[in-house]
Design a protein around this motif. Sequence first.
Motif, mmCIF file in Angstrom:
data_model
loop_
_atom_site.group_PDB
_atom_site.id
_atom_site.type_symbol
_atom_site.label_atom_id
_atom_site.label_comp_id
_atom_site.label_asym_id
_atom_site.label_seq_id
_atom_site.Cartn_x
_atom_site.Cartn_y
_atom_site.Cartn_z
ATOM 1 N N LEU A 120 -52.051 51.414 -45.698
ATOM 2 C CA LEU A 120 -50.630 51.118 -45.855
ATOM 3 C C LEU A 120 -50.290 50.797 -47.302
ATOM 4 O O LEU A 120 -49.300 51.312 -47.856
ATOM 5 N N LEU A 121 -51.091 49.953 -47.920
ATOM 6 C CA LEU A 121 -50.809 49.567 -49.297
ATOM 7 C C LEU A 121 -50.977 50.745 -50.253
ATOM 8 O O LEU A 121 -50.196 50.914 -51.195
ATOM 9 N N ALA A 122 -51.970 51.565 -50.011
ATOM 10 C CA ALA A 122 -52.162 52.755 -50.856
ATOM 11 C C ALA A 122 -51.005 53.729 -50.702
ATOM 12 O O ALA A 122 -50.693 54.491 -51.619
ATOM 13 N N GLY A 123 -50.352 53.709 -49.543
ATOM 14 C CA GLY A 123 -49.196 54.568 -49.317
ATOM 15 C C GLY A 123 -47.899 53.988 -49.821
ATOM 16 O O GLY A 123 -46.833 54.587 -49.617
ATOM 17 N N GLY A 124 -47.963 52.826 -50.449
ATOM 18 C CA GLY A 124 -46.763 52.245 -51.045
ATOM 19 C C GLY A 124 -45.979 51.330 -50.132
ATOM 20 O O GLY A 124 -44.838 50.967 -50.452
ATOM 21 N N ALA A 125 -46.543 50.920 -48.989
ATOM 22 C CA ALA A 125 -45.819 50.061 -48.062
ATOM 23 C C ALA A 125 -45.578 48.689 -48.685
ATOM 24 O O ALA A 125 -46.483 48.094 -49.267
ATOM 25 N N ASP A 126 -44.349 48.190 -48.548
ATOM 26 C CA ASP A 126 -44.065 46.833 -48.992
ATOM 27 C C ASP A 126 -44.393 45.848 -47.881
ATOM 28 O O ASP A 126 -44.877 46.237 -46.808
ATOM 29 N N HIS A 127 -44.123 44.559 -48.137
ATOM 30 C CA HIS A 127 -44.518 43.525 -47.183
ATOM 31 C C HIS A 127 -43.873 43.750 -45.815
ATOM 32 O O HIS A 127 -44.534 43.635 -44.776
ATOM 33 N N ALA A 128 -42.589 44.103 -45.811
ATOM 34 C CA ALA A 128 -41.885 44.317 -44.546
ATOM 35 C C ALA A 128 -42.461 45.506 -43.791
ATOM 36 O O ALA A 128 -42.605 45.472 -42.562
ATOM 37 N N ALA A 129 -42.809 46.567 -44.518
ATOM 38 C CA ALA A 129 -43.377 47.754 -43.876
ATOM 39 C C ALA A 129 -44.761 47.473 -43.314
ATOM 40 O O ALA A 129 -45.129 47.977 -42.251
ATOM 41 N N VAL A 130 -45.535 46.658 -44.015
ATOM 42 C CA VAL A 130 -46.853 46.279 -43.508
ATOM 43 C C VAL A 130 -46.707 45.465 -42.227
ATOM 44 O O VAL A 130 -47.408 45.706 -41.231
ATOM 45 N N ARG A 131 -45.786 44.527 -42.226
ATOM 46 C CA ARG A 131 -45.566 43.707 -41.045
ATOM 47 C C ARG A 131 -45.144 44.579 -39.855
ATOM 48 O O ARG A 131 -45.638 44.406 -38.735
ATOM 49 N N ASP A 132 -44.257 45.527 -40.097
ATOM 50 C CA ASP A 132 -43.802 46.402 -39.028
ATOM 51 C C ASP A 132 -44.942 47.276 -38.509
ATOM 52 O O ASP A 132 -45.068 47.483 -37.301
ATOM 53 N N ALA A 133 -45.785 47.774 -39.416
ATOM 54 C CA ALA A 133 -46.900 48.626 -39.001
ATOM 55 C C ALA A 133 -47.888 47.862 -38.141
ATOM 56 O O ALA A 133 -48.389 48.376 -37.137
ATOM 57 N N PHE A 134 -48.187 46.619 -38.505
ATOM 58 C CA PHE A 134 -49.118 45.844 -37.688
ATOM 59 C C PHE A 134 -48.491 45.462 -36.349
ATOM 60 O O PHE A 134 -49.209 45.312 -35.353
#
Length: 325
Positions: free
Chosen positions: A307-321
Amino acid sequence: MTVALFTLGGTIAMAGSAGQGVVNRLSGAQLTAAVPGLADVPLDVHDVRAVPSAALTYRQVLELVDAAGAAVAAGATGAVVTQGTDSLEETAYLADLVWPHPAPLVLTGAMRNPTLAGPDGPANLLAAARVAVAPDARDLGVLVAFNDEIHAARHVRKTHSTSTATFASPNAGPLGHVIEGEVRLLTRPPRRDPLPPVDADRLAATRVALHTVTLDDDVALLDALASNLDGLVVAGFGVGHVPPDFAPALGALAERMPVVLASRTGAGSVLRHTYGAVGSESDLLRRGLIGGGLLDPYKAKVLLRLLLAGGADHAAVRDAFRRYG
């Protein structure tokens, strides 16, 4: 009906070497020649690299996924990967997060090398090939075939250092079995959409660490660990607990980077609102940590790094998990 077979070494491909123990020596052709019944499944064999699975990198695994995907796009019914078992639960999940095809990608290996009585590699390879061509195995993503059981990459774990029944799915059980050569699927979990492709150089530069909390742990270790990180996974006690003095330190880190809370137990979910003491799951989530759900710490680390390598921000990481955990 053709299966693309990609060989990566590991115990399944090992042979004896005087004075040195077993080493990677068997080619894909040698592997397949030793498997009774495999002639019924046409194989297109690709010897990729003979390395222990502990030496694999994300880049190598993703290159292999691309090669398997190309084989499927060219007409292969499915693909099989043989590798060492040390990191198989992580490589399978990494592959599953990006595998976009309906055709199955099946990983397998062995716990007993061919120099021992009762090597399990041939049976595992045969089962994997049968799963790869089974119509019922389509649209299930990446699978692990081992000991005549079929596991989803999302759930499978290596649970024993030497047993041939090492692979299990503690939270879900196997999806099915290979019985008398027939693939029998007992359940079909919903398949999540794959993540978008990730730039290999950016992935290599993305640093995610894992810290497993232990009795009387030293919170100062977090400061040393968190230097120059992009993300952190914390494997807490039980349902997601840490010593009280870890709570403010982890909260401070969560302001700088995504910090994912997982359970070190090997099964079960991190909770959200059952316990309320300092260092409990509720306290940590209030401080900004992200719950890992049912993902074990190793899989949480794989997902967070992608996720981080794909440019996900904190909100996107939270949503993905929330979706993947």
